[in-house]
Design an enzyme around this catalytic site. Sequence first.
Site, PDB file in Angstrom:
ATOM      1  N   GLU A   1      -9.844 -72.612 -86.642  1.00 32.95           N
ATOM      2  CA  GLU A   1     -11.430 -72.963 -86.952  1.00 32.95           C
ATOM      3  C   GLU A   1     -11.457 -73.635 -88.050  1.00 32.95           C
ATOM      4  O   GLU A   1     -10.623 -73.187 -89.252  1.00 32.95           O
ATOM      5  CB  GLU A   1     -12.432 -71.782 -86.685  1.00 32.95           C
ATOM      6  CG  GLU A   1     -13.546 -72.092 -87.077  1.00 32.95           C
ATOM      7  CD  GLU A   1     -14.680 -71.094 -86.973  1.00 32.95           C
ATOM      8  OE1 GLU A   1     -15.967 -71.529 -86.747  1.00 32.95           O
ATOM      9  OE2 GLU A   1     -14.265 -69.993 -86.476  1.00 32.95           O
TER      10      GLU A   1
ATOM     11  N   CYS B   1     -17.628 -70.313 -84.550  1.00 31.00           N
ATOM     12  CA  CYS B   1     -19.050 -70.640 -84.861  1.00 31.00           C
ATOM     13  C   CYS B   1     -19.460 -72.290 -84.840  1.00 31.00           C
ATOM     14  O   CYS B   1     -20.444 -72.583 -84.884  1.00 31.00           O
ATOM     15  CB  CYS B   1     -19.564 -69.956 -86.161  1.00 31.00           C
ATOM     16  SG  CYS B   1     -19.811 -68.090 -85.969  1.00 31.00           S
TER      17      CYS B   1
ATOM     18  N   ASN C   1     -18.779 -68.952 -77.289  1.00 29.99           N
ATOM     19  CA  ASN C   1     -18.328 -67.974 -78.439  1.00 29.99           C
ATOM     20  C   ASN C   1     -19.542 -67.261 -79.033  1.00 29.99           C
ATOM     21  O   ASN C   1     -20.418 -67.457 -79.512  1.00 29.99           O
ATOM     22  CB  ASN C   1     -17.771 -68.943 -79.453  1.00 29.99           C
ATOM     23  CG  ASN C   1     -17.323 -68.323 -80.622  1.00 29.99           C
ATOM     24  OD1 ASN C   1     -16.162 -67.899 -80.737  1.00 29.99           O
ATOM     25  ND2 ASN C   1     -18.042 -68.330 -81.923  1.00 29.99           N
ATOM     26  N   GLU C   2     -19.137 -65.896 -78.778  1.00 33.73           N
ATOM     27  CA  GLU C   2     -20.016 -64.719 -79.739  1.00 33.73           C
ATOM     28  C   GLU C   2     -21.426 -64.900 -79.232  1.00 33.73           C
ATOM     29  O   GLU C   2     -22.316 -64.554 -80.140  1.00 33.73           O
ATOM     30  CB  GLU C   2     -19.447 -64.832 -81.150  1.00 33.73           C
ATOM     31  CG  GLU C   2     -18.201 -64.656 -81.375  1.00 33.73           C
ATOM     32  CD  GLU C   2     -18.040 -64.124 -82.964  1.00 33.73           C
ATOM     33  OE1 GLU C   2     -18.772 -64.209 -83.648  1.00 33.73           O
ATOM     34  OE2 GLU C   2     -16.809 -64.250 -83.354  1.00 33.73           O
TER      35      GLU C   2
END
Length: 850
Positions: A56, A267, A398-399
């Site tokens: 990331e 993120c 994602n999350e």
Amino acid sequence: MSLVLVPSLFVLSLTFAQSPENASANKKEAIDYSLTVDSNRRGPAIDNTMYGVFFEDINRAADGGLYAELIQNRSFEYDPVDNPAYKPLTAWTETATGGASGTARVMNDDGRLNEKNRRYLQLDLDGSKDKKERFGVTNAGYNSGIAVEAGKKYDFTVWARTDQSSGTPLTVELHDVSDSRDALAAPLQITVRGDRWTKYSGTFTARTTSTTGRLSVTAGGRGTVRLDMVSLFPRDTFKGRTNGMRKDLAQKIAALNPGFLRFPGGCLVNTGSHEAYEAPDWERQRSYQWKDTIGPVEERATNANFWGYNQSYGLGYYEYFQFAEDIGAMPLPVVPALVNGCGENRTTDDPELLQRHIQDTLDLIEFANGPVTSTWGKKRAEMGHPEPFGLSHIAVGNEETLPDEFFKRFTQFREAIEAEYPEITVISNSGPDDSGPVFDRAWELNREADVDMVDEHYYNSPAWFLENNDRYDSYDRQGPKVFLGEYASQDNRFFNALAEAAFMTGLERNADIVKMASYAPLLANVDDVQWRPDMIWFDNSQSWGSTSYEVQKLFMNHVGDEVVPSKASSIPVPTEPITGAIGLSTWATSAAYDDVKVISADGDTLFSDDFSNGARQWTHATEHGSWKIQDGAYVQSDTSAENTMVTAGDPDWQNYDLRVKATKQSGSEGFLIAFGVKDTGNYYWWNLGGWGNTRSAVEKAVDGGKQTMIENETQIETDREYDIRIEVRGRQVTLFLDGRKWGSFTDDQVAEPFRQVVTRDKATGELIVKVVNAQEAPARTRIDLGEVDVAPTARLITLQGDPDAVNTADSQPIKPRRSVINSIDQTFTHTFPAHSVTFMRIKPNTSKKP
């Protein structure tokens, strides 16, 4: 370091110069254990993709990191939307020689290079024909400057245009930061001709080595010259790729032998606007969208990075796929599901936009796998890779912390992908934590829909990892498989790596459930850290692996093909009552506390404070916050301060009730009530209205690392007084809010320091006995291999060191050490050192005659 296996048994150790503390630890009396291996039985098969890496763009992992470009802000796109301190000329300064003058302005008008590369530098020159008079700009690179190595080549390119019919001469100099401009290479002379954007290039050969280099581009004469995409690239990239990867970082990643590469986030994926790139709204933060990142590099957009800086898309989807191929890893892209996470927590309710992103995902699969006759396969071929990349897995989302909203959209992605590409495995997720309401609801939805694989993420204390070795033992063998896409213990000390290693033995033991796992984050620039811990650290000229890197490398290079059933004894750890003082704290919030009482289980008052006599009973545990007595209460008023804890009482208190009245006055969160406080890094606290006032939880801190004990979605109102009671009985904690039971938990899990797993390498026939001893005493272990005939000599791999050891640029105390042991038999005794990870490769005995 790559390990070359030869036919024997071996041990590889990470060692260090013993500190007095460790020397003392090694004098601890050994503890006796037993390890029994059922070598005739077979456990779960271990996939080649068991361990991989997750990239990331956090901690400047891409620009200034893995992406080998040496010029910072090469296209003048930096903006306050990226970071309040940024401006279009960040990393650039004006420069002049020979008394020249002029102006340097960053422009955004119709003269731009292209629609997505909107800004450019305009130099208005006031010089003469004197070649010594030159005006221009200097770039500072990343970290301390541009790093070059003597004898190596560096390719310079720039896009330029001039309004001078006779042309404008450019001088490009690679020099040191010193005012004397010590030349690091012979300067380049370029003449810009014509008022249309044209690419110019040249190559430097470094005369000397420097880590504080600068690149200056100056122009002579008069008139106007425009510059864009000023680039300096090392010729020596990983695998020699143009627009490629920084070699030392890529080599360290490749040395892990990863089974997969997850990219580009994180993120980055599910934050920002999901809209397509559109001028003039290009300056806002957009979610990472793969189509922005392919094609000629000068035609790619830049974007505001979620982690607080600008990201170019020089390292884009093509480069990710190429890098995965170069390191022999399965590519695993993550695409946005139009439900934002990472604190943004909102959905995009636009059916047309959702369908566009679904189609973008289908196009991505075609870009990776489609024939050259397809639309997107043709684009891949035009970029230099006519063969398919062999994409087999893709993650959606994602999350997300809104599980129902996420799963509704995930289902539409999944149905569209499976309809057109049934061979692709579509991966869902379970939110950002290892447990809690979001996790439970997400898993419920995933099970009901028979999802193939669920991506779990968690970052916890070392104690949590030692306590949860058996986490996956009880998972439903008929349900979805697990992709552990992000995990790490909350620091970079060797003890963190030991805890992770202990946990990884449980991952391997459950290889039928846990199909893939990747530590995160992967990379961190020492001068730009948004998150710690990290696996590989670097500056502009060097890189080094953390202690966790050494653990990951060991496991990833010695996985084995199948689990061999085994069992080890354990030493019972006494379960002492929760003991400790009490505390009050806030996080980005102003709050008032009053009427604090501690009552023993027998009804005796241990502590009472209504603050009528000041706050003399309280001690500041941190330097944060502004505490004072106000209107008869103890008030913390700084809404920007985090963890403002004050403490009171006796650290030996146990079996008590803590009562306190609390009122939120302003700010983004609620309040924190601590109990069982040992010191600033070891305590429990009830975090009411945490995480932006979205949920509440009890967290346990052990040596600064936190784990969640219990949580729900309680939010805290402003200007309302809350009556809080925390009942501590032994290891049992019960919590009451305004007289009603909020929840309870028992902290009775054992942080077992001795963990093991055994696997088999089918190619060599070796048993790989993997043992973690995360305690200060050696583990004298009787090993019974069962009915198997083994060679008498073994080679070992051991990571050993001071639990507080940290690998740094100047010192890497945790280093591999090989050793050999003899007298191996079906049953033998080996002592595993204190604070160590040992891999023992045991070869079958092939010397006996049949």
